[in-house]
Design a protein around this motif. Structure first.
Motif, short mmCIF file in Angstrom:
data_model
loop_
_atom_site.label_atom_id
_atom_site.label_comp_id
_atom_site.label_asym_id
_atom_site.label_seq_id
_atom_site.Cartn_x
_atom_site.Cartn_y
_atom_site.Cartn_z
N ASN A 12 -20.05 17.27 10.77
CA ASN A 12 -21.01 16.50 9.98
C ASN A 12 -20.44 16.12 8.62
N GLY A 13 -19.17 16.38 8.43
CA GLY A 13 -18.55 16.05 7.16
C GLY A 13 -18.83 17.04 6.05
N GLU A 14 -19.35 18.22 6.40
CA GLU A 14 -19.64 19.23 5.39
C GLU A 14 -18.33 19.85 4.89
N THR A 15 -18.32 20.14 3.60
CA THR A 15 -17.14 20.78 3.00
C THR A 15 -17.47 22.11 2.34
N VAL A 16 -18.75 22.47 2.36
CA VAL A 16 -19.17 23.76 1.77
C VAL A 16 -19.91 24.55 2.85
N PRO A 17 -19.88 25.87 2.75
CA PRO A 17 -20.55 26.71 3.77
C PRO A 17 -22.06 26.63 3.69
N LYS A 18 -22.70 26.61 4.85
CA LYS A 18 -24.15 26.56 4.95
C LYS A 18 -24.65 27.75 5.78
N TYR A 39 -29.18 23.17 10.41
CA TYR A 39 -28.61 24.32 9.71
C TYR A 39 -29.21 24.45 8.31
N GLY A 40 -28.73 25.45 7.58
CA GLY A 40 -29.34 25.80 6.32
C GLY A 40 -28.67 25.20 5.09
N VAL A 41 -29.13 25.67 3.95
CA VAL A 41 -28.59 25.21 2.67
C VAL A 41 -27.29 25.96 2.37
N GLN A 42 -26.65 25.57 1.30
CA GLN A 42 -25.37 26.18 0.94
C GLN A 42 -25.52 27.67 0.66
N THR A 43 -24.49 28.42 1.06
CA THR A 43 -24.49 29.87 0.86
C THR A 43 -23.10 30.36 0.46
N SER A 44 -23.09 31.50 -0.22
CA SER A 44 -21.80 32.14 -0.56
C SER A 44 -21.55 33.35 0.33
N PRO A 81 -20.34 35.53 3.47
CA PRO A 81 -19.09 35.37 4.23
C PRO A 81 -19.27 34.79 5.63
N TRP A 82 -20.49 34.83 6.15
CA TRP A 82 -20.70 34.24 7.48
C TRP A 82 -21.22 32.80 7.41
N GLY A 83 -21.11 32.20 6.24
CA GLY A 83 -21.50 30.80 6.12
C GLY A 83 -20.64 29.91 7.01
N PHE A 84 -21.25 28.87 7.57
CA PHE A 84 -20.56 27.94 8.46
C PHE A 84 -20.31 26.62 7.72
N ILE A 85 -19.09 26.13 7.83
CA ILE A 85 -18.79 24.78 7.33
C ILE A 85 -18.83 23.85 8.53
N PHE A 86 -19.88 23.05 8.62
CA PHE A 86 -20.08 22.20 9.79
C PHE A 86 -19.26 20.92 9.62
N GLU A 87 -18.00 21.01 10.02
CA GLU A 87 -17.04 19.95 9.76
C GLU A 87 -17.35 18.67 10.52
N ILE A 117 -16.55 30.37 7.90
CA ILE A 117 -16.33 29.96 9.30
C ILE A 117 -16.30 28.45 9.38
N HIS A 118 -15.17 27.91 9.76
CA HIS A 118 -15.04 26.46 9.93
C HIS A 118 -15.50 26.10 11.34
N TRP A 119 -16.58 25.34 11.43
CA TRP A 119 -17.20 25.05 12.72
C TRP A 119 -16.99 23.58 13.07
N SER A 120 -16.21 23.37 14.11
CA SER A 120 -15.92 21.98 14.51
C SER A 120 -15.93 21.86 16.04
N VAL A 121 -16.79 22.63 16.69
CA VAL A 121 -16.87 22.61 18.16
C VAL A 121 -17.38 21.25 18.63
N ASP A 122 -16.72 20.72 19.64
CA ASP A 122 -17.14 19.45 20.23
C ASP A 122 -18.42 19.70 21.03
N PRO A 123 -19.52 19.00 20.70
CA PRO A 123 -20.77 19.22 21.43
C PRO A 123 -20.70 18.78 22.89
N GLU A 124 -19.70 17.99 23.22
CA GLU A 124 -19.53 17.53 24.60
C GLU A 124 -18.51 18.41 25.32
#
Length: 272
Positions: free
Chosen positions: A168-174, A153-158, A160-166, A8-15
């Motif tokens: 924050n510049g994350e590139t791997v699912p957490k 959020y949490g540490v890296q996970t494999s 399928p419901w892992g979130f990539i918090f884009e 899940i690519h997560w890039s929701v604007d907090p505002e």
């Protein structure tokens, strides 16, 4: 290796929107909505017991102030003192995020002690047994706000419901630990509601409060194992700050439950 697109690519604007310098954010909206819904639930509970209606509004006021101030100061002193001691003006900027549930719990305890002494003239446990039921629901709203802020959020996970918090510049699912906590708090709200409405628990002072502490902070303790460290000083610790702070609440909850079960029921006279 699972392809990155499966997550899940997560890039929701907090505002949500802003007007000039005024910004309306998801976190603030969810925080306020949680309290509003919690207020109506608490009002319904107290009205069902035919208590003084003046207690309800004053209790709501005490709860808001206690939660915000306590949770903010908890974050400042437990997690970010090095920063806030050098930037004291940032302490009041609650809308930037940074609230600690343990500090909120302590703030609520202090405020409700004062409320019990000055307003209801009843034991603090009587008040707390009723307040914690909607509080569990409010906690779920707050954690959803953390998700919208892409924080805690949490540490890296494999999984399928892992979130990539884009954002924050994350590139791997957490692990989306905000969702894990929100769901555990919703479950806690359901259990506490059952205890209040379907059993005699509210006539055993401290039982519902004890159940709240055990449910909420046991979930928090275990979820912390897969959560990223919030502060640099937590690196390498066997247990992080959130876990150390949870242990006293869990032990206190167990004590309250055992104590309440051993004591006889107390039927309160609701005349005023």
């Amino acid at each position: 290796m699972v392809p990155i697109l499966n997550f899940i690519h997560w890039s929701v604007d907090p505002e949500i929107f802003h007007i000039g310098s005024l910004s309306v954010r998801w976190y603030g909206l969810l925080f306020a909505s949680g309290f509003l819904i919690g207020y109506y639930i608490g009002e319904y509970m107290l009205k069902s017991e035919k208590v003084n209606p003046k207690w309800i509004d004053s209790l709501f006021f005490y709860m808001i102030i206690a939660t915000v101030v306590g949770a903010r100061l908890g974050h400042v002193f437990f997690y970010g003192w090095d920063y806030y001691s050098q930037n004291p003006g940032e302490i009041i900027k609650v809308w930037h995020g940074g609230l600690a549930s343990h500090g909120g719990a302590i703030g609520i305890l202090v405020a409700l002690y004062i409320h019990s002494k000055l307003v209801t003239k009843r034991t603090m446990l009587w008040t707390l047994d009723r307040v914690v039921v909607p509080t569990a629901l409010v906690a779920a709203f707050i954690r959803t706000g953390n998700l919208m802020n892409s924080e805690i959020y949490g540490v890296q996970t494999s999984l399928p419901w892992g979130f990539i918090f884009e954002n924050n510049g994350e590139t791997v699912p957490k692990h989306p630990t905000q969702i894990y906590e929100a769901l555990s708090y919703l479950l806690s709200f359901g259990i506490l509601s059952y205890l209040y409405w379907k059993t005699n628990s509210k006539n055993r002072p401290g039982l519902i409060l004890g159940a709240f502490f055990v449910l909420i902070f046991t979930a928090r303790f275990f979820i912390e194992f897969i959560k990223e460290d919030q502060e640099a000083f937590e690196a390498g610790m066997a247990l992080n700050m959130g876990q150390w702070l949870s242990i006293p609440f869990v032990l206190g909850g167990i004590f309250l439950i055992i104590r309440a079960i051993k004591k006889p029921e107390v039927i309160f006279n609701n005349r005023y």
